[in-house]
Enzyme design. Sequence first.
Site: not given
Length: 341
Positions: A105, A125-127, A162, A222, A266, A274-275
């Site tokens: 934006t 923004t969550i980022d 695990r 990510e 796993r 998350q959003r």
Amino acid sequence: MKRFGILCDGGDAPGINTAIRAISRASFEREFEILGFSDGFEGLIHNDVKIMTKQAVSGILNEGGSILGISRVNPFKDPKYTGLIKENFKKNSLTLLMLIGDRDTVVIAKKLSDEGIPSIIIPKTIDNDVYGTDFSVGFYSAVNTISNALDNLHATTSAHHRLMIVETMGRETGWLALFGGLAGGADYIVIPEVPYSLENIARHVENRKNEGKNFSIIIVSEGTPLNEEIEKSLEKDEFGHPVSGKRRIGYYIAENLEKMTNIKARTTVLGYIQRGGVPVVEDRILATRLGIMAVEYAAMGKFNGIVGIKNSEVVFTPLEDSAYKINIADTKYLELARLFF
Ligand code: F6P
């Protein structure tokens, strides 16, 4: 008499409605008018607009999502869109746009200002990657969700002895993995800002095992790059960002670690959870402060910038100082987290 158009651009984040409420209420106080455009720039392009009233913004303080809708539409994709935006801005006698948006934006706003359309950005923004603010609206709510997820995952991962790889959102930055991992007690954190090696992670997991800890939770952002070939082949969105989840970094790490350590692994991709959800108090207060100050700045005739928070103070950063820049994660937090690995 001023007339502002509000719209929400990018991905949603908890606290957008809180910001809409704050901008609207601060405007009504000064007898400014507010028009709300539906679904981001799509609404401005198609003139899908309504007058915002006190009633319309009542009871939305703690609601997730966006009462106006939101979209990730590039208004410069087609020159026809730019023309329509200019036409509708004029038709609605707007003074400026209040853009509740993200890093893309800021670039759009910069281009709009070059076309004579003024705006103010309230970063959400969550980022947490918008340059010009220490924190963006929505970030702390997402961290809260991640931290809760890690609490749940601790139980199942330790019971099964695990490895659990938890993939967060965050695009090219590691804020979410870093703060989520710190708050939720991850045993290793992988973020794009710091090079990683599978060998180091495997060694760390084995050391933990030798110390009697027969499970490990590894959190990864990510956007942590894989090899060049995979990077090139990733599906991209309208702004050239890889589509969320397609890199599959969480699965890549799990498959390799399982082979290297002989411990079952796993993956949990936290994704759009998350959003969602209600904004946490930090986001409610941030959205309220930034929304009110955006109106104050507009009243002073200050625009074409971002209203952000720096060292707990509200600050104004001109668009040209923020566009095309990234607020990368502060790795001093990784130093803190390492103490607990
Ligand atoms: O920018 C916020 C964000 O949630 C990123 O973390 C993620 O990569 C992206 O949006 C997903 O966007 P979309 O809703 O377009 O899939």
